[in-house]
Design an enzyme around this catalytic site. Structure first.
Site, short mmCIF file in Angstrom:
data_model
loop_
_atom_site.label_atom_id
_atom_site.label_comp_id
_atom_site.label_asym_id
_atom_site.label_seq_id
_atom_site.Cartn_x
_atom_site.Cartn_y
_atom_site.Cartn_z
N LYS A 95 -33.03 14.85 -31.06
CA LYS A 95 -32.14 15.98 -31.39
C LYS A 95 -31.30 16.36 -30.18
O LYS A 95 -30.11 16.63 -30.28
CB LYS A 95 -32.98 17.19 -31.79
CG LYS A 95 -33.40 17.22 -33.23
CD LYS A 95 -34.55 18.21 -33.44
CE LYS A 95 -35.69 17.55 -34.19
NZ LYS A 95 -36.98 18.18 -34.06
N LYS A 121 -33.04 6.58 -26.88
CA LYS A 121 -34.05 7.10 -27.81
C LYS A 121 -33.43 8.13 -28.76
O LYS A 121 -32.67 8.98 -28.31
CB LYS A 121 -35.18 7.77 -27.01
CG LYS A 121 -36.32 8.26 -27.88
CD LYS A 121 -37.30 9.12 -27.11
CE LYS A 121 -36.93 10.59 -27.23
NZ LYS A 121 -37.98 11.52 -26.81
N LYS A 174 -36.25 18.75 -17.56
CA LYS A 174 -35.44 19.96 -17.67
C LYS A 174 -35.07 20.48 -16.27
O LYS A 174 -33.92 20.81 -16.00
CB LYS A 174 -36.21 21.05 -18.44
CG LYS A 174 -35.32 22.06 -19.06
CD LYS A 174 -35.77 22.46 -20.45
CE LYS A 174 -34.61 23.07 -21.20
NZ LYS A 174 -34.93 23.40 -22.55
P1 TYM Z 1 -41.62 16.28 -31.73
O1 TYM Z 1 -41.50 17.38 -32.72
O2 TYM Z 1 -40.64 16.21 -30.62
O3 TYM Z 1 -41.59 14.89 -32.47
C1 TYM Z 1 -42.44 14.64 -33.57
C2 TYM Z 1 -42.94 13.21 -33.52
O4 TYM Z 1 -41.83 12.30 -33.60
C3 TYM Z 1 -41.94 11.34 -32.58
N1 TYM Z 1 -40.59 10.90 -32.18
C4 TYM Z 1 -40.22 9.61 -32.06
N2 TYM Z 1 -40.91 8.48 -32.25
C5 TYM Z 1 -40.23 7.32 -32.07
N3 TYM Z 1 -38.92 7.26 -31.71
C6 TYM Z 1 -38.21 8.37 -31.51
N4 TYM Z 1 -36.93 8.30 -31.18
C7 TYM Z 1 -38.86 9.63 -31.69
N5 TYM Z 1 -38.47 10.92 -31.57
C8 TYM Z 1 -39.54 11.68 -31.87
C9 TYM Z 1 -42.65 12.06 -31.44
O5 TYM Z 1 -43.20 11.16 -30.52
C10 TYM Z 1 -43.66 12.87 -32.19
O6 TYM Z 1 -44.81 12.11 -32.47
N6 TYM Z 1 -45.30 17.69 -28.71
C11 TYM Z 1 -45.03 17.14 -30.01
C12 TYM Z 1 -45.56 17.98 -31.15
C13 TYM Z 1 -47.00 18.32 -31.09
C14 TYM Z 1 -48.08 17.44 -31.40
C15 TYM Z 1 -49.25 18.22 -31.25
C16 TYM Z 1 -48.16 16.10 -31.77
C17 TYM Z 1 -47.55 19.52 -30.78
N7 TYM Z 1 -48.89 19.48 -30.89
C18 TYM Z 1 -50.52 17.66 -31.48
C19 TYM Z 1 -49.41 15.55 -32.00
C20 TYM Z 1 -50.58 16.33 -31.85
C21 TYM Z 1 -43.52 17.06 -30.18
O7 TYM Z 1 -42.77 17.78 -29.55
O8 TYM Z 1 -43.10 16.25 -31.14
#
Ligand code: TYM
Length: 312
Positions: free
Chosen positions: A194, A191, A112
């Site tokens: 959103k 990748k 960012k």
């Molecule tokens: P978030 O909400 O961005 O994404 C949720 C999950 O989807 C996976 N993901 C992907 N995997 C493969 N290819 C892609 N293109 C792709 N886009 C998204 C992410 O790796 C994620 O597993 N920080 C985390 C949320 C979080 C979390 C936690 C996860 C908060 N606390 C504790 C596990 C444990 C996040 O922003 O995910």
């Protein structure tokens, strides 16, 4: 005793195939063999969402997505982060143990700043809230996509910092990332994300999925459309695909139509199930989950508060 598994997804917009194949499906495939927690990480999404009505709707939607994707709320503690204030409490404690330069190395923050965008302090501290999410429940395994690898490392770092300062308290967690789905590509080959606007929605209507698939970027060099193939691999074996793509060489539209049909075959039954889940069902599931999660989190925090010296 069963090992402990936990993951969470942000309610920051409609889930896409990357979220599903990278995190939600791996969770669904394995959670019954573990003592499992599944979160809606609503406070994390406050780093980007600035509309209360939208966040409320997103929370309802994502729980419906979880249930439709095959999560049985009887077999998992399904809750939202904001219902368990111990998460933000523990995050503060971790923030007092790590340094600013350490947090400055976090990819989400660094990217960012590199783009010249304003990063809020929530985004900066984000990894410590995530560490709290994981460590509060003595989580051993965290199924996530590749983009979360560093965050799990940060959670391990928080474990070490706390245990060194106050004695053995937390368990170092391990990420579970499947190579084939660690980075699901979007319609432009980057990748799927959103923020790149290159997603195929998980629970979009048939028309929305069609539109997204038809927009997959193909080059004009003939042969195999790599970006179509890369997404198609999520739905069929390479053997099947190699045959199909050889038969339809150069026929991009036919191949995209075959991909749409394969996506539909997987999504349609889940979409149907999702339509039968009401907002009240969601509220009831979250209420039960919050109670269980709070109980566990509070037991852990009682120990933590004693160790750091704030409970007398
Ligand atoms: P978030 O909400 O961005 O994404 C949720 C999950 O989807 C996976 N993901 C992907 N995997 C493969 N290819 C892609 N293109 C792709 N886009 C998204 C992410 O790796 C994620 O597993 N920080 C985390 C949320 C979080 C979390 C936690 C996860 C908060 N606390 C504790 C596990 C444990 C996040 O922003 O995910």
């Amino acid at each position: 005793m069963k090992k402990r598994l936990l993951t969470g997804l942000q309610p920051s917009g409609a889930l896409h195939l990357g979220n599903y194949f990278g995190a939600l499906k791996p969770f669904v495939d394995m959670y019954e063999d573990y003592e499992s927690h599944l979160m809606v990480v609503d406070y994390h999404s406050l780093t980007t969402v600035r509309d209360g009505d939208l966040l409320r709707q997103n929370i309802i939607d994502i729980v419906k997505d979880y249930l439709a994707a095959g999560v049985d709320p009887e077999k998992v503690v399904l809750f939202k982060q904001s219902d368990v204030p111990q998460h933000t409490e523990l995050a503060w404690i971790f923030e007092c143990l790590v340094t600013v330069p350490f947090l400055q190395q976090a990819h989400a923050y660094k990217d960012k700043v590199a783009k010249g965008l304003e990063a809020n302090a929530g985004l900066f501290n984000y990894p410590m809230l995530m560490a709290a999410d994981i460590l509060l429940y003595d989580t051993e395994i965290v199924p996530v996509g590749e983009d979360q690898r560093q965050h799990i490392e940060y959670a391990r770092e928080a474990t070490g910092k706390f245990n060194n300062a106050f004695g053995e308290t937390f368990v170092p967690p391990q990420e579970k990332i499947y190579e084939a789905v660690g980075v699901v590509p979007g319609v432009d080959g980057q990748k799927m994300s959103k923020s790149y606007k290159n997603t195929i929605p998980l629970f979009g209507s048939e028309e929305e999925i069609q539109k997204a698939v038809m927009s997959i970027v193909t080059d004009s060099s003939g042969g195999r459309p790599e970006h179509v193939y890369a997404i198609h691999k999520l739905f069929r074996s390479e053997e099947e695909l190699d045959q199909l793509y050889a038969e339809k060489e150069g026929k991009y539209k036919d191949l995209k139509e075959a991909l749409i049909a394969d996506i539909e075959a997987v999504i349609a039954p889940m979409r149907e199930k999702r339509a039968s889940i009401t907002d009240d069902d969601v509220r009831a599931v979250l209420e039960t989950g919050a109670q269980k999660a709070r109980e566990r989190a509070e037991a852990k925090m009682e120990d933590v508060r004693k160790k750091i010296g704030v409970s007398l």
